[in-house]
Write an enzyme that holds these catalytic residues in place. Structure first.
Site, PDB file in Angstrom:
ATOM      1  N   ASN A 125      -5.858   2.345   2.750  1.00 56.64           N
ATOM      2  CA  ASN A 125      -6.191   2.864   4.020  1.00 56.64           C
ATOM      3  C   ASN A 125      -7.222   4.276   3.891  1.00 56.64           C
ATOM      4  OD1 ASN A 125      -4.651   1.255   5.386  1.00 56.64           O
ATOM      5  ND2 ASN A 125      -2.880   2.632   4.992  1.00 56.64           N
ATOM      6  N   ARG A 130     -14.199   9.098   0.364  1.00 57.81           N
ATOM      7  CA  ARG A 130     -13.077  10.024   0.225  1.00 57.81           C
ATOM      8  C   ARG A 130     -12.320   9.568  -0.828  1.00 57.81           C
ATOM      9  NH1 ARG A 130      -7.755  10.413   2.675  1.00 57.81           N
ATOM     10  NH2 ARG A 130      -7.360  12.531   3.392  1.00 57.81           N
ATOM     11  N   ARG A 175      -0.051   9.643   0.255  1.00 56.54           N
ATOM     12  CA  ARG A 175      -0.230   8.802  -0.880  1.00 56.54           C
ATOM     13  C   ARG A 175       0.349   9.894  -2.171  1.00 56.54           C
ATOM     14  NH1 ARG A 175      -4.537   9.104   2.072  1.00 56.54           N
ATOM     15  NH2 ARG A 175      -5.342   7.143   2.847  1.00 56.54           N
ATOM     16  N   LYS A 217      -2.056  -5.993  -2.669  1.00 58.43           N
ATOM     17  CA  LYS A 217      -3.415  -5.894  -2.805  1.00 58.43           C
ATOM     18  C   LYS A 217      -3.620  -4.703  -4.088  1.00 58.43           C
ATOM     19  CE  LYS A 217      -7.430  -3.630  -1.939  1.00 58.43           C
ATOM     20  NZ  LYS A 217      -7.941  -2.325  -1.638  1.00 58.43           N
ATOM     21  N   PRO A 234      -7.573  -9.761  -5.299  1.00 56.44           N
ATOM     22  CA  PRO A 234      -7.240  -8.657  -4.162  1.00 56.44           C
ATOM     23  C   PRO A 234      -7.639  -9.064  -2.962  1.00 56.44           C
ATOM     24  CG  PRO A 234      -8.139  -7.711  -6.055  1.00 56.44           C
ATOM     25  CD  PRO A 234      -8.402  -9.023  -6.266  1.00 56.44           C
ATOM     26  N   ASP A 236      -8.041  -7.523   0.704  1.00 57.50           N
ATOM     27  CA  ASP A 236      -8.257  -6.489   1.842  1.00 57.50           C
ATOM     28  C   ASP A 236      -8.647  -7.209   3.304  1.00 57.50           C
ATOM     29  OD1 ASP A 236     -10.731  -6.773   1.439  1.00 57.50           O
ATOM     30  OD2 ASP A 236     -11.172  -4.775   0.868  1.00 57.50           O
TER      31      ASP A 236
END
Length: 278
Positions: A125, A130, A175, A217, A234, A236
């Site tokens: 997310n 970032r 996280r 993922k 993967p 997403d």
């Protein structure tokens, strides 16, 4: 593959059609920064180098022949024949053929498994800019300072002995708990990343998913980018959209043992062509 060492740099003569930009900016790794001259500076396995291409040459500055043999040849997957694989994958589906032509120079990086695990836990997310900032702060706070002035990726042992409060300056939010659980399980041996290469793909994935916060993922990303399990695919938001639109009723297994490389072509093609989904 031919290469030579000259003036503190390695010049690889047979780099094929590798594109550093497509390889280093596609969300595989978060420790490479593009420089003003178009080269890329990054750190892996405790070494910092600057890489660039000139024609069909790959130039690695700041590396000697030993580092090339022990780290960079493998890291950039330079011995694999991507040209032949693209031809093979292109025969599977016309859209995949188009995607492979759109970004033919992508290589799958062979990263340190623990770095891949923590990086993709952080990626949840999140956006690439970032993610890069959090990873950089993680390395600067808990990694080892290198002669280049950059920092190595912190070890599982180092992170396992921290608290969520210690990680607050990273600004990784929820996280932090996942990072610590991953570090503790890897450090204790409860999850042995090295042994995952010897397990079946499904068993390796299940083992990774015993780590708090690691879903399907993230597990696939770790297997593909950290353990070079190229059957990993993967999924997403972008990939789910791409598969339903461009490959309806198609399972990842359709792409075979190199599904992960096909995924990279599809992912890049889809991101760069949003009009396909209008």
């Amino acid at each position: 593959m031919e290469y030579k060492f000259e003036d503190n740099k390695i010049v690889v003569k047979t780099a094929g059609d590798m594109s550093l930009k497509d390889t280093l900016c596609c969300g595989q790794s978060f420790r490479w920064r593009e420089q003003e001259d178009g080269s890329f500076k990054g750190t892996a396995f405790g070494r910092t180098v600057t890489v660039s291409t000139k024609g069909r040459e790959l130039i690695i500055e700041g590396a000697d022949a030993r580092d090339f043999e022990e780290i960079w040849k493998n890291y950039f997957d330079l011995e694999f024949d991507y040209v032949a694989l693209k031809e093979q994958l292109s025969k599977k589906h016309p859209v995949l053929s188009e995607a492979a032509k759109f970004a033919p120079g992508i290589h799958i990086l062979r990263q340190a498994p623990f770095e891949a695990l923590i990086s993709f836990i952080i990626s949840q997310n999140n956006n690439i800019k970032r993610i890069e900032g959090i990873v950089q702060r993680l390395c600067e706070s808990f990694g080892e300072k290198l002669p280049s002035g950059d920092y190595s990726f912190p070890t599982a042992e180092k992170l396992a002995n921290l608290t969520e409060e210690d990680l607050m300056p990273l600004r990784a939010g929820f996280r932090n708990r996942y990072i610590l659980d991953a570090a503790k399980k890897v450090h204790s041996g409860e999850v042995s990343l090295e042994s995952l290469s010897k397990l079946s793909f499904e068993d390796a994935k299940k083992k990774l998913m015993t780590i708090v916060g690691v879903g399907s993922k993230v597990a696939d990303c770790v297997l593909l980018y950290g353990l070079h399990r190229t059957e990993a695919f993967p999924m997403d938001v972008w990939m789910k959209r791409a598969m339903s639109t461009l490959f309806p009723n198609t399972e990842p297994t359709f792409f075979g043992e190199y599904a992960g490389i096909a995924q990279q072509y599809i992912f890049h093609y889809s991101r760069m062509n949003p009009q396909l989904f209008e």
